[in-house]
Every structure is written in structure tokens, then in C-alpha cells.
Design a protein around this motif. Structure first.
Motif, short mmCIF file in Angstrom:
data_model
loop_
_atom_site.label_atom_id
_atom_site.label_comp_id
_atom_site.label_asym_id
_atom_site.label_seq_id
_atom_site.Cartn_x
_atom_site.Cartn_y
_atom_site.Cartn_z
N LEU A 297 0.84 -1.21 0.00
CA LEU A 297 0.00 0.00 0.00
C LEU A 297 0.87 1.25 0.00
O LEU A 297 1.98 1.24 0.54
CB LEU A 297 -0.89 0.02 1.24
CG LEU A 297 -1.92 -1.10 1.35
CD1 LEU A 297 -2.71 -0.97 2.64
CD2 LEU A 297 -2.86 -1.08 0.15
N PRO A 298 0.34 2.36 -0.59
CA PRO A 298 1.08 3.62 -0.48
C PRO A 298 1.18 4.06 0.98
O PRO A 298 0.30 3.77 1.79
CB PRO A 298 0.24 4.62 -1.28
CG PRO A 298 -0.99 3.92 -1.72
CD PRO A 298 -0.90 2.47 -1.35
N ILE A 299 2.27 4.75 1.29
CA ILE A 299 2.51 5.20 2.66
C ILE A 299 2.48 6.73 2.69
O ILE A 299 3.21 7.38 1.93
CB ILE A 299 3.92 4.76 3.16
CG1 ILE A 299 4.17 3.27 2.91
CG2 ILE A 299 4.14 5.16 4.62
CD1 ILE A 299 3.42 2.33 3.81
N LEU A 300 1.64 7.29 3.53
CA LEU A 300 1.65 8.74 3.75
C LEU A 300 2.22 9.01 5.13
O LEU A 300 2.04 8.20 6.04
CB LEU A 300 0.23 9.33 3.67
CG LEU A 300 -0.43 9.27 2.29
CD1 LEU A 300 -1.33 8.06 2.20
CD2 LEU A 300 -1.23 10.52 2.01
N VAL A 301 2.90 10.14 5.24
CA VAL A 301 3.52 10.48 6.52
C VAL A 301 2.73 11.62 7.15
O VAL A 301 2.54 12.67 6.53
CB VAL A 301 4.98 10.91 6.28
CG1 VAL A 301 5.59 11.44 7.55
CG2 VAL A 301 5.78 9.72 5.77
N LYS A 302 2.24 11.42 8.36
CA LYS A 302 1.39 12.44 9.02
C LYS A 302 2.16 13.07 10.17
O LYS A 302 2.72 12.36 11.02
CB LYS A 302 0.12 11.78 9.55
CG LYS A 302 -0.75 12.72 10.36
CD LYS A 302 -2.07 12.06 10.73
CE LYS A 302 -2.97 12.99 11.50
NZ LYS A 302 -2.65 13.07 12.93
N GLY A 303 2.15 14.41 10.16
CA GLY A 303 2.79 15.11 11.26
C GLY A 303 3.99 15.92 10.81
O GLY A 303 4.83 16.29 11.62
N VAL B 293 0.29 17.48 6.46
CA VAL B 293 0.81 18.59 7.25
C VAL B 293 -0.07 18.70 8.49
O VAL B 293 -1.28 18.93 8.39
CB VAL B 293 0.78 19.90 6.44
CG1 VAL B 293 1.30 21.05 7.29
CG2 VAL B 293 1.61 19.76 5.18
N SER B 294 0.54 18.52 9.65
CA SER B 294 -0.27 18.44 10.87
C SER B 294 0.59 18.69 12.09
O SER B 294 1.76 18.29 12.13
CB SER B 294 -0.88 17.02 10.96
OG SER B 294 -1.37 16.74 12.24
N ASN B 295 0.01 19.38 13.09
CA ASN B 295 0.67 19.44 14.40
C ASN B 295 -0.15 18.65 15.42
O ASN B 295 -0.14 18.95 16.61
CB ASN B 295 0.92 20.88 14.84
CG ASN B 295 -0.35 21.71 14.83
OD1 ASN B 295 -1.44 21.19 15.08
ND2 ASN B 295 -0.23 22.99 14.53
N HIS B 296 -0.91 17.67 14.91
CA HIS B 296 -1.66 16.75 15.76
C HIS B 296 -2.77 17.52 16.51
O HIS B 296 -3.09 17.20 17.65
CB HIS B 296 -0.72 16.05 16.75
CG HIS B 296 -1.08 14.62 17.01
ND1 HIS B 296 -0.34 13.56 16.56
CD2 HIS B 296 -2.10 14.05 17.72
CE1 HIS B 296 -0.87 12.42 16.96
NE2 HIS B 296 -1.95 12.68 17.66
N GLY B 297 -3.32 18.54 15.84
CA GLY B 297 -4.37 19.32 16.50
C GLY B 297 -3.86 20.00 17.77
O GLY B 297 -4.63 20.18 18.72
N GLY B 298 -2.58 20.39 17.78
CA GLY B 298 -2.02 21.09 18.95
C GLY B 298 -1.87 20.19 20.16
O GLY B 298 -1.79 20.68 21.29
N ARG B 299 -1.79 18.89 19.95
CA ARG B 299 -1.77 17.96 21.09
C ARG B 299 -0.36 17.44 21.38
O ARG B 299 -0.16 16.72 22.33
CB ARG B 299 -2.70 16.77 20.80
CG ARG B 299 -4.14 17.19 20.66
CD ARG B 299 -4.99 16.13 19.95
NE ARG B 299 -5.32 15.00 20.79
CZ ARG B 299 -6.31 14.96 21.66
NH1 ARG B 299 -7.06 16.03 21.85
NH2 ARG B 299 -6.56 13.87 22.34
N GLN B 300 0.61 17.77 20.51
CA GLN B 300 1.96 17.27 20.75
C GLN B 300 2.84 18.40 21.27
O GLN B 300 2.63 18.86 22.38
CB GLN B 300 2.48 16.59 19.47
CG GLN B 300 1.82 15.22 19.24
CD GLN B 300 2.07 14.27 20.39
OE1 GLN B 300 1.21 14.03 21.23
NE2 GLN B 300 3.28 13.72 20.46
N LEU B 301 3.79 18.89 20.47
CA LEU B 301 4.67 19.94 20.99
C LEU B 301 3.95 21.28 20.93
O LEU B 301 3.55 21.73 19.85
CB LEU B 301 5.95 19.99 20.13
CG LEU B 301 6.94 21.07 20.51
CD1 LEU B 301 7.50 20.85 21.92
CD2 LEU B 301 8.09 21.12 19.50
N ASP B 302 3.79 21.90 22.07
CA ASP B 302 3.15 23.23 22.06
C ASP B 302 4.16 24.25 21.57
O ASP B 302 5.36 24.15 21.86
CB ASP B 302 2.66 23.59 23.48
CG ASP B 302 1.65 24.72 23.43
OD1 ASP B 302 0.98 24.88 22.37
OD2 ASP B 302 1.51 25.44 24.44
N GLY B 303 3.65 25.24 20.81
CA GLY B 303 4.55 26.27 20.29
C GLY B 303 4.97 26.02 18.85
O GLY B 303 5.71 26.82 18.28
#
Ligand code: FMN
Length: 573
Positions: free
Chosen positions: A241-247, A267-277
Motif C-alpha cells: 500500500l502507499p505510505i503517507l507520513v502524518k505530522g 501537514v499536521s501538528n496533531h491538533g495542537g496535542r503534541q509539541l506546544d509552540g
């Protein structure tokens, strides 16, 4: 938890929806869903970023028809809005992920199922039939237990998921203060259905973690914190399967992801749930789009098609719809978003604006929509241009750096003169010459034809009913066809099917695509061929290259295949 809730009053915005849904959830679950890391700078900026951009509408554009449909990695959707992977949806509603899948399928959207799903991936897959406009992708957290990860990926492939989305921004869980304060944990009546075997092996994690969030502790115990870009090659070794990279946020990471073999970027910052800032996904999107330069599709959290994304992911609003109305609630959220997108497109006149001298670089900002409007007959979009053959009744996109094969054009001109003698001369009375090969072929400039994209149209007699069926109902039938038509055992030539898939167009015609490898003792060629019946004709699109170049050409051939379309021919043709 309490029984599924109903919206107390009609809602007109996501904020209102959230206000209504949150009181129906236990505090620790609402806290987990709403949650963000640390001070919430990033989660707020994800929203505020949209207020920093303005839309510049164009006037006097015919927007009587606005088309929100799109094709992403081979899936045809009625809207470029997908459901982001989100853990543990049964905490909102007993039907959880199953209801979300049903809602997505019913409106032509798509769902990315989380590793941390509370329903088994195979059950969710059944709610997203492959034959409809419903994309199903599986999100993978790469665990320290690679064997369990590989098993999950293989299970997803077997269940009919068509891509793997690997989340790369969570080597550890972000510092989620609300979850710690409320001792958030997986409710005892639920389990992470895809990790059941692992939980049984290790014993269920104790809930009510005294030191904070039990879920955070469990997550940290599962995840492989040593992950590097090598994991893309590893994933490719366990799935086709194709692989997409999230984050991804940094343009350099987007480049690295492509170098490592990724087939798409989220393109994602995990909805602001990972590294703040971190910056908002929207603010970095144009920079990531520039780095990617059209090589793979880009998706993003929250949503902006006009800055370079092919599709967008929505997260929390889906959970609010699910809390308030189960499947119906999620459908309402998706339908509202689609209607709002359609209205915005109409008011923007954005699509017609491209006719007024805006370059193909701008068309590349919303490639799928621009393609669906056929703007690529005039401008290349992300390196592809459209070829329409009205007489033969088909159209395709081809790489704009490639050129049409002149020998094919010359042969067609000869065929035409055979049938239509020069003006002034009496008709020759000859029967039309039978088709002798492709009606169009493209190849890289200055090459000898081993790499090419071509279309053959064969008259096969009246069989319009066939158009609504796949020509090869299963892999066995497709392999039998290859053995009969392509393989030549006497010359040592074999043909091996690698995959088979179908899609259906708006007129119900089924396009069957085979990925196959043709091998002789001296060479190996990779082929991606699409077959479709229309009226009395069988159309064959073939994309071919040497097996060594197959991975380089995979994305290009996918775009060509996804955009191939036939239309009924004019009477008498
Ligand atoms: C409750 C919740 C659970 C999530 N679980 C996952 C997950 O399991 N895997 C993942 O890759 N992202 C997960 N995410 C992140 C989302 O996929 C997405 O990046 C983000 O939520 C989109 O932002 P939005 O909620 O503001 O639309 C989760 C987000 C939320 C809100």
C-alpha cells in the motif's frame, strides 16, 4: 457513559456544535477530546491562522456548476474533506468508528482509522465499501513491537484499506495537563480493538493511574521512540500500500519523507496535542507545498485547499457530531462542510479566475479541483496536461514534459486519408482499416519508446451493459487474462499480476486497473493498465516503464490512471 445525545437546538457553526456536545460527555473524556498540550498556544493558533489569510474573489465567472469532487491516490471522492484519525471514538457514542465510517461512505468522504480504534479495523472496513466514493486508509503508530505493527498493517491491507498513514509526530505523547489532572484513561468497558492481542499478552493496563493519565503512560509504553526515516522502507517491506507520513511541519522533513519513499504528506501538528509552540498547519502549508513541488499529494489538518493541499482532514468536529447524533450527526457535519466549501468556491469564482491569465503554478494550489474543471487542457497542473480525443471519446492527462509519439499521429493521418480521399477525387470504396494500435502515445522526449503512456480503442460490438461491471471480477480472472493475452511462453515471456482495483465514474462505467509485471529472460517491464467499456468500444490505457524505474514512475502513472475518462462518442462515430 450516558445514552447518545441529540442536539438541543440547530447549530450553524462548529463552535456551537462543540458547545452542545461537550456537556454530554464525562469530564475526563471531554478533556481528552478537547485537549491540547501545555499552554495551548498551537491549538489556538491553528484556528487563528485562518484569520490571517483573506480570500480574493473573482467576478463574472459562471459558477452555475461547482464541483467539489476529487481523486486522491486512486480514490474518487465527492469532497476533498477526510476524517482525521482519532483514537477511541466509542467514548462518544456506542457505534463509534462504525458510525463514522458509515457517515463518511454515505456522503462520498473518506476515513482514516486510528491504530487506537475501539472497533476492530476489519469491522470498520466493512462499513466503507470499496465500490463507492469512500476512501479508507489506516493510521499506524509504529510500536516497539514491530511484529505487532507489521501484523496490523497486513491485516489492514487484507481488509481493503488502500493506504497507510504513519504518524511521525508522536515518539512520545505531548504533555497533556488536563488528562493528567483528570487521570484520563480508557474506560473499562472499551478496549483498543487492534491491539487486543498485545493487551492480552501483557495484561490489561491498570486504569486510574495515580500519577496522571493512565492512557499517556500506556501510549508511551507502546510507541517506538527510536523511529527514523528508515521506517518508511520497513513499512514498504511489509505492505504494497502507499505510505503517507502524518505530522510533517518542516519543509526539509517533507523532502526527507519523499526521499524515504513516502507517497503523500499530511501537514499536521496533531491538533495542537503534541509539541506546544509549533506553527499552525496552515502557516507552514505553502512552504511545504513549495518543497514538495507536486511530487506527492499533500493533505492537511483543518483545511486549506487554496494554499497547496489536495484534501483536508477534520478532527474534533466529527467527534462532536458523533456525540450528538451518531452516524446522522457525523453526516450532518460532513454535509455542512461540503455545502460551505461549495458556496465558498462559487462566491470566490476561484475556478474561472484561472482563465484570466493566472499561471499553472496557481492552478497547482488546488490541483484536483482544477483538473475536474478541465483547466489543464490549457495550463499544465503540477506537471500534467490534459489530452482530449473527442472523436475517439476519451481524455487523459499526460506529463507535460513528455511528447506525443509522432509515429502514432502519422499512422492515424494515413488511416484517415485511406478512408477520406482527397477532395475532388472519387471515393475509393474501401472498407475502413481495422485499428492497428494506439490512438495516442506519449513518451519522454528523445527516448525510444520503452517508457510510454498509450490508449487503444477497440470496437468489440454491442455490450453497453458490460460497462457497469468490472471486466475482471477477481485477481484470478485478471491473471488468466494476462496469461492469455500478454504472456508468450514460447518466448519465455511471463506476466504477473501485482494488484487489481476498480473505480466507477458518474455514469456508472467501471474502470478496472491492473498493476502487472511482464518479464522476459532479458528485460522486465512494469505496467499499469486501465480497461473500461463504453458503448461498443473497449478502451485500454497502458502506462509502461522498465521495472527499475517503476518506483520513480509510480506516482506519475497513478495520476494518469486516476484521470483517465471515457465519454459516449458522438452518433455515427
Ligand atoms: C481526540 C483525538 C484523538 C486523536 N487521535 C489520533 C490518533 O490516534 N492518531 C493520529 O495520527 N492523530 C490523532 N489525532 C490528531 C488528528 O488526527 C488531527 O491531526 C487533528 O485532530 C486535527 O485537528 P482538529 O481536531 O482541530 O480538526 C487525534 C486528535 C484528537 C482530537
Amino acid at each position: 457513559m450516558s445514552s447518545p445525545a441529540q442536539p438541543s437546538k440547530p447549530w450553524t457553526s462548529v463552535d456551537e456544535l462543540e458547545e452542545q456536545a461537550v456537556p454530554h460527555l464525562p469530564a475526563s473524556i471531554a478533556g481528552y477530546y478537547l485537549g491540547h498540550s501545555e499552554r495551548g498556544v498551537t491549538v489556538r493558533d491553528n484556528v487563528t491562522a485562518f484569520t490571517r489569510w483573506r480570500l480574493l474573489p473573482r467576478c463574472m465567472v459562471d459558477v452555475s456548476t461547482v464541483n467539489t469532487s476529487c481523486t486522491i491516490l486512486g480514490s474518487n471522492l465527492l469532497m476533498p474533506i477526510l476524517i482525521a484519525p482519532m483514537a477511541m471514538q466509542r467514548m462518544c457514542h456506542p457505534d463509534g468508528e462504525l458510525a463514522v465510517a458509515r457517515a463518511a461512505a454515505s456522503v462520498g468522504s473518506g476515513m482514516i482509522l486510528s491504530t487506537m480504534s475501539t472497533a476492530p479495523l476489519a469491522d470498520v472496513a466493512e462499513e466503507l465499501p470499496s465500490s463507492t466514493h469512500a476512501l479508507k486508509w489506516f493510521q499506524v503508530y509504529v510500536l516497539s513491537r514491530r511484529d505487532v505493527t507489521a501484523h496490523m498493517v497486513k491485516e489492514a491491507e487484507a481488509a481493503g484499506y488502500t493506504a497507510i498513514v504513519v504518524t511521525v509526530d508522536a515518539p512520545r505523547l505531548g504533555k497533556r495537563d488536563i488528562d493528567d489532572k483528570l487521570h484520563f484513561d480508557i474506560p473499562p468497558h472499551l478496549s483498543l480493538a487492534n491491539l487486543k492481542a498485545l493487551q492480552e499478552e501483557a495484561g490489561r493496563p491498570a486504569s486510574g493511574h495515580s500519577q496522571g493519565s493512565g492512557f499517556a503512560a500506556y501510549f508511551t509504553s507502546l510507541i517506538d521512540p527510536s523511529l527514523t526515516w528508515d521506517c518508511i522502507a520497513w513499512l514498504k517491506s511489509v505492505t504494497r500500500l502507499p505510505i503517507l507520513v502524518k505530522g510533517v511541519l518542516a519543509p526539509d522533513d517533507a523532502r526527507a519523507a519523499i526521499r524515504a519513499g513516502s507517497d503523500g504528506i499530511v501537514v499536521s501538528n496533531h491538533g495542537g496535542r503534541q509539541l506546544d509552540g509549533t506553527p499552525s498547519a496552515l502557516d507552514v502549508l505553502p512552504h511545504v507545498a513549495a518543497a514538495v513541488a507536486g511530487r506527492v499529494p499533500i493533505l492537511m489538518d483543518g483545511g486549506c485547499l487554496a494554499l497547496g493541499a489536495s484534501a483536508v482532514l477534520i478532527g474534533r468536529p466529527v467527534l462532536w457530531g458523533l456525540t450528538l447524533g451518531g452516524e446522522e450527526g457525523v453526516r450532518a457535519v460532513l454535509s455542512t462542510m461540503r455545502a460551505e466549501l461549495e458556496l465558498s468556491m462559487a462566491l470566490l469564482g476561484a475556478l474561472g479566475a484561472n482563465f484570466s491569465g493566472v499561471t499553472s503554478a496557481i492552478l497547482s494550489f488546488f490541483p484536483d479541483t482544477a483538473r475536474s474543471l478541465r483547466l489543464d487542457t490549457i495550463y499544465p497542473i503540477q506537471g500534467f496536461q490534459r489530452w482530449r480525443d473527442e472523436a475517439a471519446g476519451f481524455e487523459l492527462v499526460f506529463p507535460s514534459a513528455w511528447s506525443a509519439d509522432l509515429s502514432v499521429r502519422r499512422r492515424l493521418a494515413e488511416d484517415a486519408s485511406w478512408q477520406r480521399p482527397s477532395p475532388g477525387l472519387p471515393p475509393l470504396g474501401l472498407a475502413p482499416r481495422p485499428s492497428r494500435g494506439p490512438v495516442v502515445a506519449f513518451g519522454p522526449r528523445g527516448t525510444t519508446g520503452e517508457e510510454n503512456i498509450s490508449v487503444i480503442v477497440s470496437r468489440v460490438g454491442p455490450s453497453s451493459s458490460d460497462s457497469a461491471q468490472s471486466l475482471f471480477p477477481d485477481e484470478e480472472g485478471a491473471q488468466a487474462f494476462l496469461d492469455r493475452v500478454v504472456a508468450r511462453p514460447s518466448a519465455g515471456i511471463t506476466a504477473a499480476l501485482r494488484s487489481l482495483r476498480t473505480r466507477t465514474d458518474g455514469a456508472g462505467r467501471v474502470y478496472t486497473t491492473m498493476d502487472f509485471l511482464v518479464s522476459s529472460p532479458r528485460w522486465q517491464r512494469a505496467n499499469l493498465s486501465t480497461y473500461v467499456m463504453s458503448g461498443q468500444s473497449l478502451y485500454t490505457l497502458n502506462c509502461q516503464c522498465s521495472a527499475q524505474n517503476a518506483s520513480d514512475r509510480a506516482r506519475m502513472f497513478q495520476v494518469v490512471t486516476d484521470n483517465f475518462a471515457v465519454a459516449p462518442r458522438a452518433p455515427g462515430q
